[in-house]
Design a protein around this motif. Sequence first.
Motif, mmCIF file in Angstrom:
data_model
loop_
_atom_site.group_PDB
_atom_site.id
_atom_site.type_symbol
_atom_site.label_atom_id
_atom_site.label_comp_id
_atom_site.label_asym_id
_atom_site.label_seq_id
_atom_site.Cartn_x
_atom_site.Cartn_y
_atom_site.Cartn_z
ATOM 1 N N HIS A 151 0.832 -1.210 0.000
ATOM 2 C CA HIS A 151 0.000 0.000 0.000
ATOM 3 C C HIS A 151 0.867 1.262 0.000
ATOM 4 O O HIS A 151 0.611 2.207 -0.755
ATOM 5 N N ARG A 152 1.903 1.283 0.859
ATOM 6 C CA ARG A 152 2.777 2.451 0.909
ATOM 7 C C ARG A 152 3.528 2.653 -0.405
ATOM 8 O O ARG A 152 3.730 3.778 -0.836
ATOM 9 N N THR A 153 3.927 1.569 -1.024
ATOM 10 C CA THR A 153 4.624 1.666 -2.310
ATOM 11 C C THR A 153 3.711 2.275 -3.359
ATOM 12 O O THR A 153 4.113 3.157 -4.123
ATOM 13 N N GLN A 154 2.458 1.847 -3.393
ATOM 14 C CA GLN A 154 1.484 2.388 -4.355
ATOM 15 C C GLN A 154 1.220 3.862 -4.085
ATOM 16 O O GLN A 154 1.207 4.679 -5.002
ATOM 17 N N GLU A 155 1.046 4.222 -2.819
ATOM 18 C CA GLU A 155 0.819 5.631 -2.473
ATOM 19 C C GLU A 155 2.042 6.483 -2.812
ATOM 20 O O GLU A 155 1.896 7.619 -3.275
ATOM 21 N N ALA A 156 3.232 5.938 -2.580
ATOM 22 C CA ALA A 156 4.460 6.677 -2.907
ATOM 23 C C ALA A 156 4.525 6.971 -4.399
ATOM 24 O O ALA A 156 4.911 8.069 -4.805
ATOM 25 N N ARG A 157 4.136 6.008 -5.220
ATOM 26 C CA ARG A 157 4.129 6.235 -6.677
ATOM 27 C C ARG A 157 3.187 7.374 -7.053
ATOM 28 O O ARG A 157 3.516 8.213 -7.904
ATOM 29 N N THR A 158 2.026 7.401 -6.434
ATOM 30 C CA THR A 158 1.065 8.480 -6.699
ATOM 31 C C THR A 158 1.671 9.827 -6.327
ATOM 32 O O THR A 158 1.607 10.788 -7.101
ATOM 33 N N MET A 159 2.280 9.907 -5.155
ATOM 34 C CA MET A 159 2.867 11.172 -4.717
ATOM 35 C C MET A 159 4.057 11.570 -5.591
ATOM 36 O O MET A 159 4.256 12.756 -5.858
ATOM 37 N N GLU A 160 4.830 10.608 -6.044
ATOM 38 C CA GLU A 160 5.940 10.899 -6.965
ATOM 39 C C GLU A 160 5.408 11.507 -8.261
ATOM 40 O O GLU A 160 5.989 12.459 -8.796
ATOM 41 N N GLN A 161 4.295 10.965 -8.765
ATOM 42 C CA GLN A 161 3.690 11.507 -9.993
ATOM 43 C C GLN A 161 3.223 12.943 -9.770
ATOM 44 O O GLN A 161 3.443 13.808 -10.624
ATOM 45 N N TRP A 162 2.569 13.197 -8.654
ATOM 46 C CA TRP A 162 2.112 14.553 -8.363
ATOM 47 C C TRP A 162 3.292 15.502 -8.218
ATOM 48 O O TRP A 162 3.248 16.621 -8.730
ATOM 49 N N ASN A 163 4.323 15.073 -7.534
ATOM 50 C CA ASN A 163 5.507 15.901 -7.365
ATOM 51 C C ASN A 163 6.101 16.274 -8.717
ATOM 52 O O ASN A 163 6.520 17.408 -8.929
ATOM 53 N N CYS A 164 6.103 15.335 -9.620
ATOM 54 C CA CYS A 164 6.650 15.562 -10.953
ATOM 55 C C CYS A 164 5.721 16.484 -11.749
ATOM 56 O O CYS A 164 6.172 17.453 -12.366
ATOM 57 N N GLN A 165 4.420 16.209 -11.739
ATOM 58 C CA GLN A 165 3.452 16.998 -12.514
ATOM 59 C C GLN A 165 3.314 18.409 -11.965
ATOM 60 O O GLN A 165 3.307 19.377 -12.730
ATOM 61 N N TRP A 166 3.176 18.554 -10.673
ATOM 62 C CA TRP A 166 2.858 19.841 -10.080
ATOM 63 C C TRP A 166 4.078 20.727 -9.877
ATOM 64 O O TRP A 166 3.988 21.948 -10.024
ATOM 65 N N PHE A 167 5.218 20.120 -9.512
ATOM 66 C CA PHE A 167 6.371 20.918 -9.116
ATOM 67 C C PHE A 167 7.628 20.624 -9.936
ATOM 68 O O PHE A 167 8.692 21.131 -9.615
ATOM 69 N N LYS A 168 7.469 19.768 -10.936
ATOM 70 C CA LYS A 168 8.595 19.398 -11.813
ATOM 71 C C LYS A 168 9.758 18.796 -11.012
ATOM 72 O O LYS A 168 10.916 18.920 -11.402
#
Length: 171
Positions: A151-168
């Motif tokens: 679960h934490r691995t899946q959530e981390a992937r989501t947050m990594e995507q947001w970090n990349c999309q929102w803040f480059k």
Amino acid sequence: MNRVAALFLFLAIAVNSVGCAAKRPTAKSDVHDRQFLRRTLDHLTHDMKIARACAGKHIRQELSTFCKDLLQDQTREHDQMSRWLQDWYQRKPPSDPFPLWIESQNGEVFERYFLNGILDGHREVAKRAADCTKHARHPELAEFCKEVSEHRTQEARTMEQWNCQWFKECD
């Protein structure tokens, strides 16, 4: 006949005690379980405090929803691990009385620090939980750790995507 019966009885006891010894926890595995529970509970207490801080913030809707889900999931996990810590080791979970500076932030500043703070913690817990699946003394803890790691691995992937999309900020 008595010697034969005594020999069988001795062998039965010896085989049974060997089987029981194999199931007994080692001191190391017991310490591992207790340390996993205490360290992870400490982490959950911190993350839950950050997730509660999302309420009323001017943040993206998907992050707001993520915070609510995170708080719900981690409250359930915290309650379960607290029960185990109490039942197995007669210990209470750690508390976190310190305020977080992130609670006073808003908007993109809050989002950025939320993602980075929670992301690092998720990676750490996923790794610790994966290790726990191999070393846990209690089978229910091993299964719990497997679920937490995934679960934490899946959530981390989501947050990594947001970090990349929102803040480059892409790893």
